[in-house]
Scaffold this active site. Sequence first.
Site, mmCIF file in Angstrom:
data_model
loop_
_atom_site.group_PDB
_atom_site.id
_atom_site.type_symbol
_atom_site.label_atom_id
_atom_site.label_comp_id
_atom_site.label_asym_id
_atom_site.label_seq_id
_atom_site.Cartn_x
_atom_site.Cartn_y
_atom_site.Cartn_z
ATOM 1 N N ASP A 165 2.446 -0.172 11.988
ATOM 2 C CA ASP A 165 2.455 -1.464 12.674
ATOM 3 C C ASP A 165 3.745 -2.246 12.438
ATOM 4 O O ASP A 165 3.728 -3.474 12.339
ATOM 5 C CB ASP A 165 1.240 -2.297 12.236
ATOM 6 C CG ASP A 165 1.217 -2.517 10.718
ATOM 7 O OD1 ASP A 165 2.021 -1.864 10.017
ATOM 8 O OD2 ASP A 165 0.413 -3.334 10.261
ATOM 9 N N ASP A 167 -0.016 2.490 8.569
ATOM 10 C CA ASP A 167 -0.594 1.813 9.731
ATOM 11 C C ASP A 167 0.279 1.853 10.982
ATOM 12 O O ASP A 167 -0.189 1.553 12.076
ATOM 13 C CB ASP A 167 -0.895 0.344 9.387
ATOM 14 C CG ASP A 167 -2.066 0.216 8.423
ATOM 15 O OD1 ASP A 167 -2.887 1.151 8.362
ATOM 16 O OD2 ASP A 167 -2.146 -0.802 7.725
ATOM 17 N N THR A 219 4.376 2.567 5.575
ATOM 18 C CA THR A 219 2.980 2.165 5.727
ATOM 19 C C THR A 219 2.283 3.136 6.656
ATOM 20 O O THR A 219 2.851 3.532 7.676
ATOM 21 C CB THR A 219 2.855 0.747 6.300
ATOM 22 O OG1 THR A 219 1.504 0.561 6.769
ATOM 23 C CG2 THR A 219 3.765 0.529 7.491
ATOM 24 N N ARG A 264 -6.214 -2.191 9.925
ATOM 25 C CA ARG A 264 -6.838 -3.501 9.918
ATOM 26 C C ARG A 264 -6.441 -4.316 11.151
ATOM 27 O O ARG A 264 -7.269 -4.985 11.773
ATOM 28 C CB ARG A 264 -6.437 -4.253 8.640
ATOM 29 C CG ARG A 264 -7.480 -5.183 8.090
ATOM 30 C CD ARG A 264 -7.091 -5.696 6.725
ATOM 31 N NE ARG A 264 -7.137 -4.663 5.710
ATOM 32 C CZ ARG A 264 -8.249 -4.347 5.033
ATOM 33 N NH1 ARG A 264 -9.373 -4.967 5.264
ATOM 34 N NH2 ARG A 264 -8.217 -3.397 4.131
ATOM 35 N N ARG A 315 1.034 -5.363 -5.810
ATOM 36 C CA ARG A 315 1.261 -6.603 -5.080
ATOM 37 C C ARG A 315 1.629 -7.660 -6.122
ATOM 38 O O ARG A 315 0.989 -7.756 -7.153
ATOM 39 C CB ARG A 315 0.017 -7.024 -4.297
ATOM 40 C CG ARG A 315 -0.365 -5.977 -3.265
ATOM 41 C CD ARG A 315 -1.502 -6.362 -2.346
ATOM 42 N NE ARG A 315 -1.981 -5.164 -1.683
ATOM 43 C CZ ARG A 315 -1.502 -4.708 -0.503
ATOM 44 N NH1 ARG A 315 -0.587 -5.379 0.152
ATOM 45 N NH2 ARG A 315 -1.956 -3.581 0.016
ATOM 46 N N LYS A 366 -24.990 8.789 12.649
ATOM 47 C CA LYS A 366 -24.481 8.741 11.278
ATOM 48 C C LYS A 366 -23.135 8.016 11.258
ATOM 49 O O LYS A 366 -22.421 7.974 12.276
ATOM 50 C CB LYS A 366 -24.276 10.156 10.724
ATOM 51 C CG LYS A 366 -25.528 10.997 10.641
ATOM 52 C CD LYS A 366 -26.341 10.695 9.403
ATOM 53 C CE LYS A 366 -27.628 11.506 9.377
ATOM 54 N NZ LYS A 366 -28.540 11.086 8.329
ATOM 55 N N GLU A 405 -10.837 0.126 11.348
ATOM 56 C CA GLU A 405 -11.599 -0.741 10.431
ATOM 57 C C GLU A 405 -11.578 -2.203 10.875
ATOM 58 O O GLU A 405 -12.520 -2.941 10.669
ATOM 59 C CB GLU A 405 -11.096 -0.610 8.987
ATOM 60 C CG GLU A 405 -9.627 -0.917 8.833
ATOM 61 C CD GLU A 405 -9.123 -0.734 7.392
ATOM 62 O OE1 GLU A 405 -9.912 -0.789 6.450
ATOM 63 O OE2 GLU A 405 -7.905 -0.542 7.236
ATOM 64 N N ASP A 439 5.081 -4.806 5.934
ATOM 65 C CA ASP A 439 5.383 -6.181 6.308
ATOM 66 C C ASP A 439 5.746 -7.095 5.142
ATOM 67 O O ASP A 439 6.829 -7.672 5.068
ATOM 68 C CB ASP A 439 4.115 -6.766 6.945
ATOM 69 C CG ASP A 439 4.391 -7.197 8.368
ATOM 70 O OD1 ASP A 439 5.535 -7.057 8.809
ATOM 71 O OD2 ASP A 439 3.434 -7.665 9.013
ATOM 72 N N GLY A 472 0.823 -1.207 0.000
ATOM 73 C CA GLY A 472 0.000 0.000 0.000
ATOM 74 C C GLY A 472 0.854 1.252 0.000
ATOM 75 O O GLY A 472 1.856 1.320 0.723
#
Lengths: 330, 330, 330, 330
Positions: free
Chosen positions: C137, C135, C133, C179, C79, C254, C230, C110, C18
């Site tokens: 992580d 994220d 990334t 994620r 990918r 909402k 998410e 990763d 990503g």
Amino acid sequence: MQDQPINIKKIGVLTSGGDAPGMNAAIRAVVRAGFYYNLEVYGIYRGYEGMINDDIRKLDSRSIAHVLERGGTFLKSARSLEFRTPEGRKKAYDNLKSHGIDALVVIGGDGSLTGAHLFYKEFGIPAVGLPGTIDNDLFGTDLTIGFDTACNTAIGAIDKIRDTATSHDRLFFVEVMGRDAGFIAINAGIGSAAAAILIPEKKFPVEKLIDRLKFREKAKKESNIVIVAEGGKSGGAQEISEKVKKILPTYDIKVTILGHLQRGGAPSSFDRILSSKLGVSAVEGLLKGKFDVMVGIINNKIVYTPIKRAIIDDKEVDDEDLRIAGILST
Amino acid sequence: MQDQPINIKKIGVLTSGGDAPGMNAAIRAVVRAGFYYNLEVYGIYRGYEGMINDDIRKLDSRSIAHVLERGGTFLKSARSLEFRTPEGRKKAYDNLKSHGIDALVVIGGDGSLTGAHLFYKEFGIPAVGLPGTIDNDLFGTDLTIGFDTACNTAIGAIDKIRDTATSHDRLFFVEVMGRDAGFIAINAGIGSAAAAILIPEKKFPVEKLIDRLKFREKAKKESNIVIVAEGGKSGGAQEISEKVKKILPTYDIKVTILGHLQRGGAPSSFDRILSSKLGVSAVEGLLKGKFDVMVGIINNKIVYTPIKRAIIDDKEVDDEDLRIAGILST
Amino acid sequence: MQDQPINIKKIGVLTSGGDAPGMNAAIRAVVRAGFYYNLEVYGIYRGYEGMINDDIRKLDSRSIAHVLERGGTFLKSARSLEFRTPEGRKKAYDNLKSHGIDALVVIGGDGSLTGAHLFYKEFGIPAVGLPGTIDNDLFGTDLTIGFDTACNTAIGAIDKIRDTATSHDRLFFVEVMGRDAGFIAINAGIGSAAAAILIPEKKFPVEKLIDRLKFREKAKKESNIVIVAEGGKSGGAQEISEKVKKILPTYDIKVTILGHLQRGGAPSSFDRILSSKLGVSAVEGLLKGKFDVMVGIINNKIVYTPIKRAIIDDKEVDDEDLRIAGILST
Amino acid sequence: MQDQPINIKKIGVLTSGGDAPGMNAAIRAVVRAGFYYNLEVYGIYRGYEGMINDDIRKLDSRSIAHVLERGGTFLKSARSLEFRTPEGRKKAYDNLKSHGIDALVVIGGDGSLTGAHLFYKEFGIPAVGLPGTIDNDLFGTDLTIGFDTACNTAIGAIDKIRDTATSHDRLFFVEVMGRDAGFIAINAGIGSAAAAILIPEKKFPVEKLIDRLKFREKAKKESNIVIVAEGGKSGGAQEISEKVKKILPTYDIKVTILGHLQRGGAPSSFDRILSSKLGVSAVEGLLKGKFDVMVGIINNKIVYTPIKRAIIDDKEVDDEDLRIAGILST
């Protein structure tokens, strides 16, 4: 202005004068519309300077990928002294001919359009001008390319300045662009709840400003922002701030000159759409035989104005806007 | 610094010195943490000036609604000459006592922390300081409140300036804040691919700058941005630009002084979180008996540094950052 | 990890997985540092896919002009299923050899680092990984490239959502990316005064959320924003909102899923500097014989961690951050 | 519509329906203009709901400090079922009378103006409506309050999405607001170089979309953004994306629904000025005896349109805009 369609196969596009956000979107629209009408489109780099130096390259679909959203102009811009001479213009003409370029789209301000007009008169190269300048000082269009973005940039910067003005109960003089025209100043002033707006077109005596500030002091307004157009009759922000400082020595006064950051940045939604429409209409104008004109939008309609008129007539600030600004700042 | 928990029931919070984005987030965190630990929290308006003038009001949940995301400081800030006198501080102390305020949280820079230190020594009012200044020039914390936002604001403005610099093949001198410290300049310089970075801490002779520019000219770089910290040893952006203009008269040179807009704006994600953590830790520090200290974050850990040390010791720019900047700009 | 300097003349750089804001700044730093150390640098397009398809081009100074400030990756990313097969990797190796590429810099998450590790083990091509990334992580660095920008983007979007939440006294569930990791959610939550933060790492039963909302209702909070990662254990924002709706049917609820806009945009000041430092350090690491490692920043110091460890070990969210978030949201 | 000036001393102002950026600027202008003409101005909170519940407070200069630049509406908004009943409206009328409120300024969309019209007919309370809705779907004004900001927000978000679309050669479906009207979609589409624009007003069969995408694939366009108005005839972005996925299974397709973030944010320069002008003109309209009208701007002039017409007549999208969009996307 003539309206006799001629056979156009290759067009050249250039940007000239001060850059403005939306110029890239306009170039893209010219190129896309050119392709749509089966024309070849040539990019002329660095304005008239590139026309003289033969800095001219054919544009393709890749040339305009991901330019719509970028400030500045990928064709670059420059002021050309040589183009002001007959010899310079002759050289430029020869270069256009060697590429087989039949017609021009010129994106820029007053001076850029004047060049196109002169060139058309001397060599008969059809040209359509696009009003590309953040100053909005061109007759023949309600708004020029880049003006809306410049106003948004100015207002965004003043929003930040207001934070510190309010935190310190300060009086800020903020100088915005506009050497001969107060359009940015008026919009930035209304849009930022300014205490006063000083523009080139109107006198605003220091005494009146002092009265306004004192009135606001009584009304317990804790901070004041005064917008000054760089070409203001009362001097720039620095000068006027010094005059006020002498009369109101206890005020905590600061000056910020926004400067060139007003010229850049991703174009606003409005400027992207305006530029896109004008770019397509420029090409369609050429194909319909509209030469020596500037294409603009007046009352939401595409209008072609003879360049001669666009550069001679003045666009005036709207007194109604100033009246509204007055009501809102008291 | 003592570590003897005392009985604290009411705390006062103030912001002082130049405002910085994140101050509101810090105040909010102090108030929320105060409520969490069953304290009453009083807002002291306009810094030490408000302490002297008894401009002190109890804060509740509504006081801090929707302030986290706003620049500036809703408690306002001011520089107080009177607080520098023993009489002024006595008045301030009396006002605190009349409200029953047991301890203080002071958010600000060097001068603001000095005030808190002096006040603690004279009257024994426990105080924890928070490093609130865009300049990042405080020892005892890796980063100060407002610095990250100021860097983002500077970089955002320079991104716009680059558009016009590139469109015109120009050399731009951009002056950023930092009277004694080059932190903003270094970050803005690395973050905007600057040709050179001029900071107060290091000499950068004009000759070296000329060499760099000529080298880049040979490498066909079409535009140059030079970042100048306002307190640079070689003068401000205007001064240095004039020196360069004399040596490189054909260069198209412009100057922009970013000025006060660097102080405002919604705080960045980083500043919101930093301010939130420091605000909570200030209150928890007070409750644990940590007085006369500044709370900061070093290597991702909350650290309490004696104010005396925070204001005397200098935070130095990282030579490694300058080395990286050098590699990236050639 | 070995530390035996070998003779490196040509390096390849790629982005994989990503995309993340700052990847372009990292590529630029790798190229600039390469030039500084007299290396040739090759861009491998579309990650490992381009290595297999020989989509490899030499980069020069022009390749990296004006990329620092742009989101995404100009080397593109993809990918690659084929790279997971020994045959695919063999093809990739042959292509590298045909260009004479001695070493690799791999920017990604990763999976991208796993690929580099495998490739090193099989063919002995030295590689340094960069943590790219949004994220955050990855073990072996305090922060990953793109994370700070993603937090700022999320917070900017939530600031807008708060306007409408407050105007209508609404409860908003805002889903942010993440994620497997709650890092963005925690920062976005603290930075936007969220009522609650739901992350993959911790349970947050609906009952607790209902209690929190009722408590806030009593405290007269007029609007509520709940941040949901998410990959949250309690389901995404849509799912959890429906559960709450059933229990609190009178609430005006909402949902907004921020989605992919969190991946793009001009990198923040922090990400530009982080990427620049890591890019230079990757090249310097290679030259010092640091292979099969990921370069990161821990406690403000450059650290090289064996890729194997970086991908196996988990980076955990800081319980202290969650504690602070709890204090601030009550 | 009557034009008989009556004696107005106290006016009430409210916002109703979905909030829109610029509503605060409009309220401020109403209040400032009210003071200018020596009127008292009352804020009615939460729209018609507050009129029924007597949530009505006198506004002063402080009430409107620093609201101009904020999204949302500080008077808050709500949908009122009770106001649709005669009993509800009677209660509302009684409350207005008890405060001595002579006239109303109602800022909102279709439904909000309908309420004002009905109320005028039943109780003779003069009202001027302001077109406040991001959807731009009101007859009687070229542009509604909030539309320009929403377009800028959408375009800013799509700029970010384009970064990741381009990095991964993806096809993105981006859903923007517009249940019955494609105005935001058209502007966002032209402004973001969209491959296609799907709006409620026009059919755009999936086959045509597939053809467009295949054509662009041949032209080597590496990424595609398709803009879908939420109320599009072909279904929302999710639905249409699934149809396309079935026909083009090798495409990497993603969906982002921008959602409520399009409603918030600081108003754009344009919206601040539009709101300011309309706010002043609403008050001046009331004083001139213009009742039961909506004030708008058509061709740069203030125009008062009978509410009845404003809510019955449809504003249609400009086919010329769609033609331009078509030329630009091929």
